[in-house]
Scaffold this motif. Structure first.
Motif, PDB file in Angstrom:
ATOM      1  N   HIS A 157      -8.229  -4.571  -0.528  1.00  0.00           N
ATOM      2  CA  HIS A 157      -7.376  -4.511   0.669  1.00  0.00           C
ATOM      3  C   HIS A 157      -6.428  -3.309   0.585  1.00  0.00           C
ATOM      4  N   HIS A 179      -6.253   0.468   2.696  1.00  0.00           N
ATOM      5  CA  HIS A 179      -5.052   0.941   3.398  1.00  0.00           C
ATOM      6  C   HIS A 179      -4.770   2.425   3.149  1.00  0.00           C
ATOM      7  N   GLU A 193       0.816  -1.206   0.000  1.00  0.00           N
ATOM      8  CA  GLU A 193       0.000   0.000   0.000  1.00  0.00           C
ATOM      9  C   GLU A 193       0.850   1.257   0.000  1.00  0.00           C
TER      10      GLU A 193
HETATM   11 ZN    ZN Z   1      -2.320  -5.072   4.181  1.00  0.00          ZN
END
Ligand code: ZN
Length: 600
Positions: free
Chosen positions: A278, A282, A243
């Motif tokens: 996901h 983040h 991220e």
């Molecule tokens: Zn993660």
């Protein structure tokens, strides 16, 4: 213009080396320290990126300046007047989202691999200049990055700006013949760029990602971005993501990308969307809402926090949940994913030894350095953290008569810590949850986060009319899932070990309390014969269960180059596989709560 400038040259694709020319206009007169990070934010392992600097020299004007190496990642340029120039080459041959990779097919890098930090000037604005590569091997190459661009050229070579060193290392760069799809979320431009051989349905990707990103933005109530970029490397076999504030780097199997004409998402595509979801979550949870310790400390050594159950666990809960909330998958597919997470947690005896707070703290030496004993010794703050989030979310809904949920907690974390750029202190999340909900949840956190008791998953799923059962696994690949009707699986005998197929039956894991451990079988053993019959990577289950009854069996194996014989006493396979289904008997309150939970 720019006190610090990095000129990046794609120098030698055959030797996989970048050449970087760093200019520091105002170096410290008594000597300037320069260093490279030991780790990259988001991936909690010491990687020592400086080891890939293969040559380095420094100049003041045309005069050579002595460079002294102070430690594994720090150089000191001697006393100088006027601008300092440092020229160094970086070896780049790691095809992962964490470092750098360069050959005649593309160039990819993270700033943590390429940009030396100028000590004392971490807050200074930096300029990055990307030089156009030799056209002989880079025809048609263009640049993809979330850096703020100062140039006007369509292919993206030229100058970029970074606000400070932290910003400088937060924009991975992909250079090559990539393809892309654009979409908008809240009128903010988003793009996905894919490098590598593939045949993806870009229209489908754009439409699904737009739904997922919008759902996240709606949850937090705000999208704090100028632009966002998904950088994807599609390979034959790979999985991972990292991220950043305005982008993410992803590695995926090319077969996981959607094909033109694909109907409901395949398992692989669902996994890919879950990964995108996901990393996008983040951008709030860990990139802007950050542990206090991450804000305060640098990248030269490990930074320990107990909070990864929030930053990775909650993110892992919302990644799949958002797939159903955004309509990318159906509710039954969501139960399939959830059951698999529950199974994964259940199968590790490490959950009875390590709490998620401990798992977070020790991630550097345990979760990120897993060995053959990992499932017996540690618990994942991703999977168990996601189940802590699930149980907390459903408990909050029920105990506040559906006035409060984990969604409110995430919004409060954003307004209280993310937006204000305050670090999240250790142990403050449970305080916030109790303040906002008005509930006393001390026992919940003590057990779920700091303890190793089983989580109340079955009980909390009942609150939304979801039934759960444990059963025996059908085979080695069975992780459980959604069931319209409960599966009937007969009990069978089991040794409590996992094999990997290396042409022979090699033991990769021996589980605590199982027959193999009791008999003395160890990871690395090559199984040869069970009761006189040859063991292959695929037939152990059949050999164990070919005769009924509770009998000792002789197992012959190689440990290293030594032939050994053991007597094993197979046990009944554990009921460690989770099945979930929507209850036929859910009442109106449970159905309403389920509707609000899954946004049905
Ligand atoms: Zn993660």
């Amino acid at each position: 213009m720019g006190d610090i400038c990095y000129r990046v040259e794609l120098a030698d694709p055959g030797a996989h080396t970048f050449r970087v020319r760093l200019t520091v206009n105002s170096p410290a007169p008594s000597g300037q320290n320069l260093n490279l990070p030991a780790w990259i934010p988001g991936s909690y392992m010491i990687r020592d990126f400086a080891k890939n600097i293969v040559s380095i020299e420094a100049f003041s004007g045309s005069e050579s300046v002595a460079l002294k190496k102070l430690d594994k990642q720090t150089w000191r340029a001697g006393i100088i007047e006027g601008p300092l120039t440092v020229i160094y080459r970086v070896y780049a041959w790691d095809l992962s989202v964490r470092s750098a990779h360069f050959d005649t097919t593309h160039a990819y890098f993270n700033g943590t691999s390429l940009f030396l930090q100028v000590a004392g000037q971490e807050h200074a604005c930096c300029k990055v200049e990307l030089l156009e590569p030799n056209e002989a091997w880079s025809k048609g190459w263009k640049v993809a990055t979330s850096f703020e661009y100062k140039g006007r050229r369509i292919d993206g070579f030229g100058e970029y700006l970074a606000k400070n060193y932290a910003d400088l290392i937060d924009h991975p760069v992909e250079i090559g013949n990539w393809e892309s799809v654009k979409f908008s979320v809240n009128e903010i431009p988003h793009k996905m760029v894919i490098y590598g051989r593939h045949k993806a349905d870009y229209a489908r990707l754009g439409s699904d990602l737009e739904k997922i990103c919008s759902t996240h933005a709606e949850l937090f109530g705000e999208l704090p971005l100028q632009r966002y970029l998904f950088l994807v490397m599609a390979v034959g076999d790979g999985y991972g993501g990292l991220e950043h504030c305005s982008s993410t780097s992803l590695l995926c199997n090319r077969d996981d990308l959607p094909r033109i004409g694909e109907g409901s998402p395949s398992d692989g595509y669902t996994r890919f969307l879950g990964l995108c979801s996901h990393e996008y979550f983040h951008l709030w949870n860990v990139k802007r809402i950050r542990p206090e310790y991450f804000k305060e400390r640098g990248l030269e050594a490990e930074v320990n926090t107990e909070l990864l159950w929030v930053f990775e666990g909650f993110t892992s809960y919302y990644d799949d949940l958002t797939l159903v909330r955004s309509g990318c998958i159906g509710p039954e597919s969501y139960l399939e994913l959830l059951a698999q997470v529950i199974t994964r947690v259940q199968r590790g005896a490490g959950r009875q030894k390590q709490s998620v707070a401990e798992s977070s703290f020790d991630t550097w030496t345990k979760f990120y350095k897993q060995d053959e004993n990992a499932s017996n010794a540690i618990v994942s703050y991703y999977t168990k953290g996601a189940l802590v989030a699930l149980a907390l979310d459903l408990l909050l809904r029920e105990r506040t008569s559906d006035r409060c949920s984990l969604d409110q907690i995430m919004r409060a974390l954003w307004t209280g810590f993310g937006k204000t750029e305050m670090g999240v202190p250790e142990r403050s999340v449970e305080v916030l949850v109790q303040e906002i909900s008005g509930l006393e949840l001390h026992d919940f956190f003590r057990n779920a986060v700091y303890g190793t008791d089983e989580l109340p998953i079955k009980e909390t799923l009942q609150l939304v009319g979801v039934d759960m059962q444990w059963r025996v696994a059908k085979n080695a690949k069975d992780l459980g899932g959604h069931a319209k009707d409960w599966s009937e699986v007969k009990s069978r005998k089991d040794l409590g070990l996992r094999l990997i197929n290396q042409g022979e039956a090699k033991v990769s894991h021996v589980f605590d309390g199982g027959a193999a451990q009791k008999a003395g079988i160890a990871a690395g053993d090559i199984l040869l014969a069970l009761d006189g019959l040859r063991v292959t990577p695929d037939n152990l289950d059949a050999l164990l269960n070919r005769v009924p009854g509770d009998l000792d069996m002789e197992l012959v194996l190689f440990r290293r180059d030594e032939l050994m014989r053991f007597v094993v006493h197979p046990q009944s396979a554990p009921k460690d596989t989770c099945e979930l289904r929507f209850s036929d008997t859910a009442d109106n309150q449970q159905l309403a709560r389920r509707g609000s939970w899954l946004r049905l």
